[in-house]
Design a protein around this motif. Structure first.
Motif, PDB file in Angstrom:
ATOM      1  N   TRP A   1       1.014  -0.809  -0.270  1.00  0.00           N
ATOM      2  CA  TRP A   1       0.078   0.192   0.258  1.00  0.00           C
ATOM      3  C   TRP A   1       0.828   1.289   0.266  1.00  0.00           C
ATOM      4  N   SER A   2       0.901   1.792  -1.071  1.00  0.00           N
ATOM      5  CA  SER A   2       1.362   3.429  -1.326  1.00  0.00           C
ATOM      6  C   SER A   2       0.135   4.810  -0.712  1.00  0.00           C
TER       7      SER A   2
ATOM      8  N   TYR B   1      -2.016  -1.181  -3.196  1.00  0.00           N
ATOM      9  CA  TYR B   1      -3.050  -0.240  -3.570  1.00  0.00           C
ATOM     10  C   TYR B   1      -2.459   1.695  -3.664  1.00  0.00           C
ATOM     11  N   ALA B   2      -3.268   1.828  -4.468  1.00  0.00           N
ATOM     12  CA  ALA B   2      -2.649   3.262  -3.537  1.00  0.00           C
ATOM     13  C   ALA B   2      -3.839   4.106  -3.952  1.00  0.00           C
TER      14      ALA B   2
ATOM     15  N   LEU C   1      -2.094   8.842 -12.186  1.00  0.00           N
ATOM     16  CA  LEU C   1      -1.521   7.454 -12.464  1.00  0.00           C
ATOM     17  C   LEU C   1      -2.562   6.681 -12.822  1.00  0.00           C
ATOM     18  N   ARG C   2      -4.104   6.778 -12.802  1.00  0.00           N
ATOM     19  CA  ARG C   2      -5.688   6.536 -13.586  1.00  0.00           C
ATOM     20  C   ARG C   2      -4.573   6.397 -14.555  1.00  0.00           C
TER      21      ARG C   2
ATOM     22  N   HIS D   1      -4.227  -0.608  -8.068  1.00  0.00           N
ATOM     23  CA  HIS D   1      -5.512  -0.753  -7.005  1.00  0.00           C
ATOM     24  C   HIS D   1      -5.924   1.384  -6.871  1.00  0.00           C
ATOM     25  N   VAL D   2      -6.398   2.009  -7.257  1.00  0.00           N
ATOM     26  CA  VAL D   2      -6.183   3.184  -6.682  1.00  0.00           C
ATOM     27  C   VAL D   2      -7.898   3.910  -6.486  1.00  0.00           C
ATOM     28  N   SER D   3      -7.400   4.877  -5.526  1.00  0.00           N
ATOM     29  CA  SER D   3      -8.755   5.732  -5.091  1.00  0.00           C
ATOM     30  C   SER D   3      -8.101   6.068  -4.380  1.00  0.00           C
TER      31      SER D   3
END
Length: 462
Positions: free
Chosen positions: A97-98, A124-125, A136-137, A179-181
């Motif tokens: 996780w970043s 995870y970002a 990033l996306r 996985h970007v959130s």
């Protein structure tokens, strides 16, 4: 700061935890003035509008977020992952996780490194800034995402993407595994990953923008997401000031050479928190198996030695009679990094020391005392070093940190004020004479650190 500014920055901090300061104040002010002009609002009306309009608040918070990042930043941490951590996970799936990833160079670096090591990883970002996450996306970066720091890994990036016409595009296969959130690290909502699921968490170069209470809450939240034995990485410039003792979760500071990190212990493992840089389990016999394994490996690992700027290839490899202090300074710091204080003392006592080097002798002695938890003695030695040479800002910086640790806000303010004055000139003149005393030196970082403490400390100093 006028009443309008205070209202604005209070709103930003209460919703994001971010404290706007330094030269960034003017940037945020300029953006807010532009928005007020566009909306035909005065300052009071805009503050009320901002507090009641989430979409507008999101725009301002995005502006307040400082998204300074690049690929493989602080590359020795990535080197440690490659050489020491990832081999232990061969054949296992990892969760990385970043947190506070900004435009995403960090999670891309983690994903690329894991893939190159044959590690199957879910990366995870997260970040509070939605516009930064859109970079990033998209997976397209400019040349500004590449620096000298991290250059040893740039070849890996080219294996998992393409560079052309000043841009770099990440392979879709790498992006698919990230996985970007959008997530507010300082908020109260649950994070992007379940509790005790992360093997490694990176949260770097952001803690200077949070107050101590927010830092404690963030550390607790991050620690809950890490599985027992998992690792928590901060920036190497930040970790000396990180206090995990209030997290309520056992985190043990460890290091390999100059790379420091925290490992989450088993809930039943006793932990003793010390004032020095190393926090240890109470007894080797009580250590969890993963720590014993790590220690055995570390015994065979040669810790890197920090070389002083003046040290050259012809310098003695071991301590000898009348060796100038300037030639052994790097070895003294390396011994301290390994927490081998006896060796550090022997090296220091063996050195000859001219009048121009006396402040270094006081400085090294102070660092040793600090490691031993002799805070008062260390403060006195740092003060002597600084009084001998008022341009010797590392001593003033350390002195301010110690005074703050003792709760002596008045003296801390004085020390940080002196340090900030020197650093301002130091940055302007692009000097490098003291760089070897501070790993991964960033003049602007330490200048900001001083001004942040000054802003807070003056309100408490009497």
């Amino acid at each position: 700061m006028d009443k309008t500014d205070q209202c604005l920055f209070d709103i930003i901090e209460s919703h994001s935890g971010l404290q706007v300061r330094g030269t960034h104040l003017n940037c945020v002010r300029s953006y807010v003035q532009k928005r007020m002009n566009e909306l035909h609002m005065g300052s009071d009306a805009y503050c009320r509008y901002l507090a009641g309009t989430p979409s507008e608040l999101s725009l301002v918070i995005d502006e307040a977020a400082i998204n300074e990042t690049y690929f493989f930043r602080e590359d020795r941490q990535f080197e440690y992952l490659r050489d020491r951590v990832f081999p232990e996970y061969a054949g296992r799936r990892m969760v990385l996780w970043s947190a506070c990833c900004a435009t995403g160079e960090e999670p891309v670096s983690l994903a690329v490194l894991a893939r190159s090591c044959g590690i199957d990883a879910d990366v995870y970002a997260s970040d509070i800034d939605g516009s930064a996450l859109s970079v990033l996306r998209g997976g397209v970066y400019t040349q500004g995402s590449f620096r000298t720091d991290g250059s040893r890994f740039h070849g890996l990036l080219e294996q998992f993407g393409r560079r052309e016409s000043g841009s770099y595009t990440v392979d879709s296969a790498i992006l698919a595994g990230i996985h970007v959130s959008e997530y507010n690290l300082a908020g109260t909502g649950s994070g992007p990953i379940p509790e005790e699921s992360a093997d490694i968490v990176f949260v770097r170069n952001v803690f200077i923008y949070f107050n101590r209470k927010t830092q404690n809450r963030i550390i607790s939240n991050l620690a809950r997401c890490i599985r027992p034995g998992g690792l928590l990485f901060f920036s190497m410039n930040e970790i000396a000031g990180i206090d995990v003792s209030r997290s309520g979760i056992p985190l043990i500071k460890e290091h390999c050479g100059a790379v420091y990190f925290f490992r989450k212990a088993d809930a039943a493992a006793p932990v003793v928190y010390h004032k020095s840089r190393s926090s240890r389990a109470v007894s080797a016999g009580d250590e969890p198996s993963y720590r014993k394994s790590r220690k055995q490996q570390a015994e065979h690992h040669s810790a890197p030695v920090r070389q002083a700027a003046s040290e050259n290839a012809g310098a003695p490899s071991a301590c000898s009679d009348a060796v100038p202090l300037r030639l052994l300074g790097g070895k003294i710091l390396a011994a301290i990094d390994r927490h081998n204080l006896d060796d550090a003392r022997k090296l220091l006592s063996s050195c000859s020391c001219g009048p121009a080097e006396l402040e270094y002798r006081f400085y090294y002695s102070a660092v040793i005392s600090k490691e031993e938890g002799k805070i008062g003695e260390a403060a006195g030695l740092f003060l002597k070093a600084f009084l001998l040479n008022r341009a010797f800002w590392p001593a003033s910086l350390q002195l301010g940190l110690l005074y703050k640790e003792q709760g002596n806000e008045k003296e801390a303010v004085k020390a940080f004020s002196e340090c900030a004055k020197v650093l301002e000139k130091y940055i302007e003149q692009q000097k490098t004479c003291y760089n070897f005393l501070v790993e991964s030196f960033s003049p602007s970082y330490f200048y900001t650190l001083c001004t942040v403490y000054l802003k807070k400390g003056k309100s408490h100093a009497v």
